[in-house]
Design a protein around this motif. Structure first.
Motif, PDB file in Angstrom:
ATOM      1  N   PHE A 305       0.799  -1.222   0.000  1.00  0.00           N
ATOM      2  CA  PHE A 305       0.000   0.000   0.000  1.00  0.00           C
ATOM      3  C   PHE A 305       0.831   1.270   0.000  1.00  0.00           C
ATOM      4  CE2 PHE A 305      -2.968  -3.223   1.117  1.00  0.00           C
ATOM      5  CZ  PHE A 305      -4.073  -2.874   0.365  1.00  0.00           C
ATOM      6  N   ARG A 307       3.549   1.055  -2.040  1.00  0.00           N
ATOM      7  CA  ARG A 307       4.185   0.795  -3.334  1.00  0.00           C
ATOM      8  C   ARG A 307       5.713   0.804  -3.231  1.00  0.00           C
ATOM      9  NH1 ARG A 307       0.669  -1.670  -4.833  1.00  0.00           N
ATOM     10  NH2 ARG A 307       1.697  -1.816  -6.819  1.00  0.00           N
ATOM     11  N   ARG A 308       6.243   0.300  -2.153  1.00  0.00           N
ATOM     12  CA  ARG A 308       7.688   0.213  -1.972  1.00  0.00           C
ATOM     13  C   ARG A 308       8.028  -1.125  -1.347  1.00  0.00           C
ATOM     14  NH1 ARG A 308       7.502   3.828  -4.645  1.00  0.00           N
ATOM     15  NH2 ARG A 308       8.430   5.897  -4.505  1.00  0.00           N
ATOM     16  N   ARG A 374       4.569   5.733  -1.505  1.00  0.00           N
ATOM     17  CA  ARG A 374       3.437   6.527  -1.975  1.00  0.00           C
ATOM     18  C   ARG A 374       2.184   5.862  -1.474  1.00  0.00           C
ATOM     19  NH1 ARG A 374       3.577   7.447  -8.216  1.00  0.00           N
ATOM     20  NH2 ARG A 374       5.045   9.176  -8.291  1.00  0.00           N
ATOM     21  N   PRO A 375       1.657   6.351  -0.377  1.00  0.00           N
ATOM     22  CA  PRO A 375       0.546   5.631   0.246  1.00  0.00           C
ATOM     23  C   PRO A 375      -0.697   5.582  -0.641  1.00  0.00           C
ATOM     24  CG  PRO A 375       0.929   7.738   1.336  1.00  0.00           C
ATOM     25  CD  PRO A 375       2.046   7.549   0.369  1.00  0.00           C
ATOM     26  N   VAL A 376      -1.327   4.452  -0.658  1.00  0.00           N
ATOM     27  CA  VAL A 376      -2.608   4.275  -1.332  1.00  0.00           C
ATOM     28  C   VAL A 376      -3.620   4.036  -0.234  1.00  0.00           C
ATOM     29  CG1 VAL A 376      -3.897   2.912  -2.986  1.00  0.00           C
ATOM     30  CG2 VAL A 376      -1.440   3.256  -3.295  1.00  0.00           C
ATOM     31  N   TRP A 377      -4.529   5.015  -0.062  1.00  0.00           N
ATOM     32  CA  TRP A 377      -5.345   5.014   1.164  1.00  0.00           C
ATOM     33  C   TRP A 377      -6.512   4.058   1.088  1.00  0.00           C
ATOM     34  CZ3 TRP A 377      -3.316   6.570   5.394  1.00  0.00           C
ATOM     35  CH2 TRP A 377      -2.256   7.487   5.338  1.00  0.00           C
ATOM     36  N   LYS A 378      -6.206   2.777   1.141  1.00  0.00           N
ATOM     37  CA  LYS A 378      -7.274   1.799   1.264  1.00  0.00           C
ATOM     38  C   LYS A 378      -7.365   1.378   2.732  1.00  0.00           C
ATOM     39  CE  LYS A 378      -8.069   1.430  -3.168  1.00  0.00           C
ATOM     40  NZ  LYS A 378      -9.366   1.681  -3.787  1.00  0.00           N
ATOM     41  N   PRO A 531      -6.261  -7.609  -6.832  1.00  0.00           N
ATOM     42  CA  PRO A 531      -6.857  -6.269  -6.777  1.00  0.00           C
ATOM     43  C   PRO A 531      -5.916  -5.204  -6.229  1.00  0.00           C
ATOM     44  CG  PRO A 531      -7.700  -7.640  -4.996  1.00  0.00           C
ATOM     45  CD  PRO A 531      -6.891  -8.537  -5.875  1.00  0.00           C
ATOM     46  N   TRP A 532      -4.896  -5.577  -5.505  1.00  0.00           N
ATOM     47  CA  TRP A 532      -4.032  -4.573  -4.877  1.00  0.00           C
ATOM     48  C   TRP A 532      -2.721  -4.401  -5.633  1.00  0.00           C
ATOM     49  CZ3 TRP A 532      -7.657  -3.140  -1.723  1.00  0.00           C
ATOM     50  CH2 TRP A 532      -8.393  -4.063  -0.960  1.00  0.00           C
ATOM     51  N   ASP A 533      -2.580  -5.094  -6.747  1.00  0.00           N
ATOM     52  CA  ASP A 533      -1.281  -5.163  -7.409  1.00  0.00           C
ATOM     53  C   ASP A 533      -0.190  -5.526  -6.401  1.00  0.00           C
ATOM     54  OD1 ASP A 533       0.554  -5.163  -9.448  1.00  0.00           O
ATOM     55  OD2 ASP A 533       1.064  -3.047  -9.149  1.00  0.00           O
ATOM     56  N   TRP A 563       6.062  -8.589  -8.435  1.00  0.00           N
ATOM     57  CA  TRP A 563       6.540  -7.298  -8.913  1.00  0.00           C
ATOM     58  C   TRP A 563       7.742  -7.474  -9.839  1.00  0.00           C
ATOM     59  CZ3 TRP A 563       6.513  -3.855  -3.836  1.00  0.00           C
ATOM     60  CH2 TRP A 563       5.181  -3.508  -3.543  1.00  0.00           C
TER      61      TRP A 563
END
Lengths: 896, 339
Positions: A305, A307-308, A374-378, A531-533, A563
């Protein structure tokens, strides 16, 4: 075609399991490979099929659901009633008795029946997918673990029906928990019901360790394993080392309650502190047993979430391991107020605070990951953030309570209640919710609703802080724990009211989660495979995944395979050939791939057992055994013991072969691995090793109790008790040694004979000359039979010697002692230790005789050889236990 | 005097030392927490423009912004070194504090033997031959050594305004040294769960100037007021004849052989071989509360308590007394006379 023995579950439509043992498809021989694979791994139909199901997805989901159910009962309802009672001073929503039952139940249920099964449920559900294997090595053990846990929990809860709800706290301190102060069955429900659940935990622990160490996808070196795997590996070992002493301690407590033994009775040379030591040697690691999996979940989810990649992978692994070790060195910080000497206080203070270092490493590793991401706010990320915020606060108050002088003030006050809930809700429950939002779509195929998820998070986050922050203050104001009522003059009222309001806010968050589950089931957005890659292997299969997970086991070349790897099935030619080959063969038995401990090179294609009713039967018998103990029905006890023995033998009896020697050998030759279509000796050796570890820990705990009581007693043995005579004990020890050496000699010769025989030419592919035997014969199991000379004699003589040893020791304690197990603590621990030695020896004699029966025709197949090595290992361990045990009981009192 | 409620560091050197340690640790903790939250907030802030970036990642953005080397170095310094230093300091502070907690009262100190019972406390000033229950008087400015033990299960003696708690074990002796800096009524409680009425096992410590304390002790050392008061003598007879004295001592009134401390003499409830022991009532009327802080000591409450202790404190070991109203009044008058 199914993989079920005909005696267990009726054949499915389209297949039969003929008496001859080789299943033959009735039709559909030309069915596509994928369909046959799916069919092979599917459960049989109907209720019996559901009970017989053993697959990790099913067992894992059941553990999660059951744990959540117990959370609603014991975690929520109990706490809401307690909070209502405490909302205002001098309240009388419930009586003192009911309140005491509520907090006892709340602690016991959440510690034993909620968090632990949920954690193990996540592990059993996820590990095979995360690690890229089809199944866990002992699926039936997993099923057994689930049923024992469920029935143990129901057994525990049935105390309500008998109006005998446990009421001595989740720690059940002696002497309050002894019959003098707790008559009635209340505490027996506590000890026995939870012991059942503890047995389940150990069973699952063994299963989890072997999965992680031996069942990873080819190429997934330890260094590439997802951090959740590392966390669970450490956790599972901790379960063995922590729960075994607890079971031994509970056993001693039950002996004290049912048979009037004196381990914990100060009037008879016992020690009430012994129980506290035994309990907290388990009790503190238990906290980290719950926390480490949560840390593993956070470390797995956070990178997805933000992406790192996770920062400091190796640091995190080191932190997990050092927490595992250190957690066993700080149990006494629960006992700062019992009057320990200052040096001891200082040591345990230091050890308890030092755990802040690995905890700090983890937090900083997560913060660094977050900083660069880069936070993905789920919703899962929200829960992870809530976790960081809350857990750090709980950790800080943890260092505060680790300071012995401060703990003298706040110990057993509401400050500690605040601290532990910050750690357990913030540090464990939030990550588990993150995990649920993250992984449930994989198994349901549908996402949870994000809007509801945010409501769920914020209600719980706000609720938890509103509930528990005021408890710090009210604790510092002097409010003790476990009080059902307080005066208005104390001034504690407003803080308690805030906590009550907070508890209801928190619970509304839990309700939103329930609504979300229902929403997702009927209206949820379809998840798709990934769904979250995300980066880990479970996201490479469809959602929900097929029963067998991976048709083609993946080949891993990175820590983040999805990845970094465009294709999951590319590797060196032989491995690639192997994994692709596994998609087409075998289609008649459930095959999994065993790989190297560290390098994850393919070693064996082995058969994992399919559905069976026997784990369920064994679980029933286990619970029956504990019930028999509770109601003091010797007949029921004996029946249950026999039922356990019988059903374990049935569950482990050799499986009917479903592929021929020729097929096995062809595959083995083509791909350079062993093929174990009837079971794997390597796997057996692992299981035996871990089982022996559990036995050794149990023995060590008995010894610890012995020496603790001895040190605490001014005179040992007590006045009037003669030191035990050496003669017969020495004779028994010699007989045991003779038996074990005889057995070892026989087993060694058998091993040489086998090595000279089939095993090597199987790998070399020289199978022509015994292919015919393989075709015709299930009787010989795998490979050409070997006929080691003198094996029958060795086994028989060994059994004889060991039986003599057992009888001599039994005769000695039955006749020569002038005290009983009820006379004093010395008598209690003496007879208990002797009893342990006798039981271990008797089990080895029985196993020896069973193996003797198996090799009676002198044809030693691979499976029989594995059984022989098993009994040999058990016997060697028994010899060591006997020598140490007899020396402690008979020799040491003479030396001092 | 209004009971004094506890705030950290209220009224004694032990409590003060511990409170100072508590505030130091809390302050350090607050700084660390602020740092963590700061980093969390900064991470969110610096990436705020990416909130809407969606779940599809930019493939080029994968990998690490921080090099592995730099990440490892920050983890080592911030995650291991900083906590190690903080922990070492915290440990030092707590060891120093531990050293400041007295372990003996010294020569001029006072010794009080405390026994925990389900669910009340007995306290004996052996030098003066005085035994009281639940309300313990101590002199201000003089260290007091509490010798703690238990008659049944584990209890824990805790008066937060004066210092930490220490467990009371059956067949074992623990000591706790406390001192009050200034006069006051300090509330405490049993802190170890000890069964049904754990919540109603409170302690009151009354700290008085030494002269006042000595006066109190002297007064408590007197036997119960002799019979002279016409009001109380029928009550005394009733007290002795109706079984109260098998558990309760009223020094000077109850015969020594039926003293509760003499095992075997005390007749107990059905089938119970253990002597039933109740609080010493010699100077009951000098106490402020009844039943270990359950009730304030009014005649009305005393009557309610005697007629049915279980209704006010469910599970209390004292049996209900079957007095008629007149007898109840008589007994209460008698007990009220025990000043």
């Amino acid at each position: 075609m199914t993989d079920i023995d005909s005696s267990e579950v009726p054949g499915r439509a389209g297949t039969i399991a003929p008496a001859g043992g080789v299943a033959t498809p009735l039709a559909d021989t030309a069915a596509p490979t994928a369909a046959r694979m799916a069919d092979l791994w599917a459960d049989p139909p109907g209720l019996r099929g559901r009970i017989a199901a053993v697959q990790n997805d099913k067992i894992g989901k059941r553990l999660l659901y059951t744990g959540f159910f117990f959370l609603l009962l014991g975690g929520s309802v109990d706490s809401l009633v307690m909070r209502l009672q405490l909302a205002v001073p001098d309240n009388d929503v419930v009586s003192a008795q009911v309140y005491n039952e509520l907090f006892t139940n709340h602690g016991s249920v959440t510690m034993f029946l909620v968090i632990l099964p949920i954690v193990e449920g996540f592990a059993i559900l996820l590990l095979p997918f995360l690690l890229g294997t089809r199944e866990m090595p002992f699926p039936r053990l997993g099923a057994y673990s689930f049923f024992t846990y469920l029935m143990g929990g129901l057994f525990y809860y049935s105390s309500t029906l008998f109006n005998a709800v446990p009421d001595a706290g989740w720690f059940a301190y002696t002497p309050l928990s002894l019959p003098e102060f707790s008559p009635g069955l209340n505490l027996d429900f506590w000890v026995l019901g939870l012991s059942v659940a503890e047995v389940a935990a150990i069973a699952a622990g063994i299963e989890i360790i072997i999965t992680i160490l031996k069942f990873r996808a080819p190429g997934m070196t330890l260094n590439r394993m997802p951090l959740f795997g590392w966390a669970m590996l450490v956790t599972a070992f901790m379960i063995l080392f922590a729960f075994t002493p607890l079971i031994v301690g509970s056993f001693l407590l039950e002996l004290s309650r049912s048979f009037d033994m004196k381990f914990f009775s100060p009037d008879h040379g016992g020690s009430s502190l012994l129980w506290q030591h035994l309990f907290w040697i388990f009790g503190h690691p238990e906290v980290y047993i719950q926390f480490l999996p949560a840390a593993g979940i956070v470390s797995t989810i956070l990178p997805v979430f933000v992406r790192r990649r996770i920062a400091g992978y190796r640091w995190l692994v080191a932190a997990f391991m050092s927490i595992g070790f250190m957690s066993f060195a700080l149990w006494a910080h629960h006992m700062f107020a019992v009057g320990l000497p200052p040096v001891v206080l200082g040591f345990f203070s230091a050890a308890s605070m030092a755990i802040a270092i690995p905890a700090g490493i983890q937090v900083v590793a997560w913060l660094v990951t977050l900083w660069s991401g880069r936070p993905v706010w789920k919703t899962p990320l929200l829960f992870v953030m809530g976790f960081l915020f809350t857990f750090v606060l709980g950790g800080i108050t943890g260092v505060m309570v680790a300071a012995a002088p401060l703990d003298l003030q706040v110990h057993d006050s509401y400050f500690v209640v605040a601290h532990l809930h910050y750690v357990l809700i913030g540090g464990v429950a939030f990550p588990l919710f993150a995990g649920a939002y993250y992984w449930l779509p994989k198994f349901s195929g549908r996402l949870l609703n994000e809007r509801l998820g945010k409501w769920n998070f914020w209600l719980m986050f706000v609720g938890v802080h509103v509930t528990f922050f005021p408890m710090h203050i009210v604790g510092l104001m002097g409010m003790p724990r476990r009080v059902y009522s307080y005066d208005e003059s104390t001034g504690w009222g407003p803080y308690n009211l805030a906590s009550t309001v907070g508890a209801f806010i928190t619970f509304s968050g839990v309700l939103v989660f329930l609504v979300n589950l229902a929403y997702s089931r009927f209206r949820g957005q379809v998840a798709g495979p990934n769904p979250w890659d995300a980066d880990t292997l479970e996201w490479s299969v469809s959602s929900p995944p097929p029963d067998h997970g991976f048709s083609i086991p993946p080949i891993v070349t990175s820590r983040h395979p999805l990845w970094d790897q465009a294709v999951l099935h590319r590797g060196d030619p032989s491995t690639e050939g192997l994994v692709r080959g596994l998609a087409d063969w075998p289609l008649t038995w459930r095959a999994a791939l065993m790989t190297g401990l560290n390098d994850a090179r393919p070693e064996e294609v082995l058969r994992v057992p399919g559905p069976s009713l026997w784990p369920f039967v064994t679980a029933c018998a286990t619970v029956l055994f504990f019930i028999g103990e509770m109601v003091h029905q010797t007949a029921l006890l004996g029946f249950a013991a026999l039922a356990i023995l019988g059903s374990v033998i049935m569950w482990n009896r050799p499986q009917v072969r479903r592929s021929t020697d020729r097929e096995d050998t062809a595959f083995a030759t083509a791909h350079g691995v062993q093929v174990r279509s009837t079971g794997s000796p390597t796997l057996t050796a692992w299981a035996v090793g871990l089982a022996l570890l559990v036995v050794a820990i149990a023995f060590a705990t008995f010894l610890l109790a012995y020496f603790y009581l001895r040190v605490e007693s001014p005179v040992w043995p007590p006045p009037g008790v003669a030191r035990p005579a050496l003669g017969r004990a020495a004779l028994a020890a010699l007989a045991m040694l003779a038996g074990v050496l005889t057995l070892a000699r026989g087993a060694r010769r058998a091993r040489h004979a086998v090595h000279a025989g089939t095993d090597q030419d199987r790998v070399a592919g020289k199978d022509e000359d015994h292919a015919a035997a393989g075709e015709s014969g299930e009787t010989t199991g795998e490979g050409r039979p070997v006929r080691p000379r003198g094996l029958r004699t060795s086994l028989a003589v060994a059994a004889g010697f060991m039986a003599v040893a057992t009888s001599v020791l039994l005769a000695d304690v039955a006749t020569a002692m002038n005290f009983s197990a009820q006379s004093h603590a010395y008598g209690s621990i003496f007879y208990t230790l002797v009893g342990f030695l006798l039981v271990v020896a008797a089990v080895v004699v029985v196993v020896d005789l069973v193996v003797l029966g198996q090799v009676w025709n002198l044809e030693l197949s691979l499976a029989q050889q594995a059984a022989l090595q098993t009994v040999n290992r058990f016997a060697s361990a028994t010899a060591v236990i006997w020598l140490i045990g007899l020396a402690t009981l008979y020799l040491l009192p003479r030396l001092t | 005097m209004r009971p004094h409620h506890y705030r950290l560091g209220a009224a004694g050197p032990s409590a003060d030392a511990i409170a100072r340690l508590g505030w130091i640790l809390a302050a350090v903790g607050a700084v660390i927490f602020a740092m963590v939250v700061g980093v969390l907030a900064a991470s969110i802030w610096r990436n705020r423009h990416l909130h809407g970036a969606g779940i599809q990642p930019d493939p080029a953005a994968r990998g690490e912004a921080l090099s592995e080397h730099r990440a490892d170095r920050s983890i080592l310094t911030l995650g291991a070194v900083v906590p190690a230093v903080v922990v070492a300091l915290a440990l030092g502070a707590s060891v120093i504090t531990l050293g400041r907690l007295p372990t003996s009262a010294g020569a001029q100190g006072l010794v009080i033997d405390v026994v925990g019972y389900q669910w009340w406390w007995s306290a004996t000033y052996s030098r003066a031959g005085v035994t009281v229950a639940n309300e313990i008087h101590i002199p201000v400015g003089i260290p007091v050594e509490f010798r703690l033990t238990s008659a049944d299960v584990i209890h824990s003696f805790w008066v937060p305004a004066l210092g930490g708690k220490t467990d009371a074990f059956p067949n074992d002796l623990n000591t706790l040294v406390l001192e009050a800096d200034r006069p006051g009524i300090y509330r405490g409680a049993c802190a170890e769960f000890c069964g049904l009425q754990h919540a109603r096992m409170r302690i009151t410590v009354v700290a008085e100037p030494p002269e006042q304390f000595e006066r109190w002790l002297g007064q408590q050392g007197e036997p119960a007021p002799s019979e002279g008061s016409p009001d109380s003598s029928p009550g005394k007879a009733l007290f002795l004849s109706s079984g109260c004295s098998s558990c309760h001592v009223v020094r000077g009134h109850t015969p020594p052989q039926s003293s509760a401390t003499t095992a075997g003499a005390a007749t107990a409830g059905a089938g119970d071989a253990e002597p039933r022991v109740g609080p010493d009532l010699t100077h009951l009327a000098s106490r402020d509360t009844l039943a270990a802080g359950t009730l304030s000591a009014t005649p009305m409450n005393l009557a309610r308590w005697i007629s049915d202790p279980g209704r006010l404190k469910n599970g209390a070991k004292m049996p209900a007394a079957a007095f008629n109203d007149a007898d109840l009044q008589t007994i209460v008058r008698y007990l009220q006379s025990l000043e």
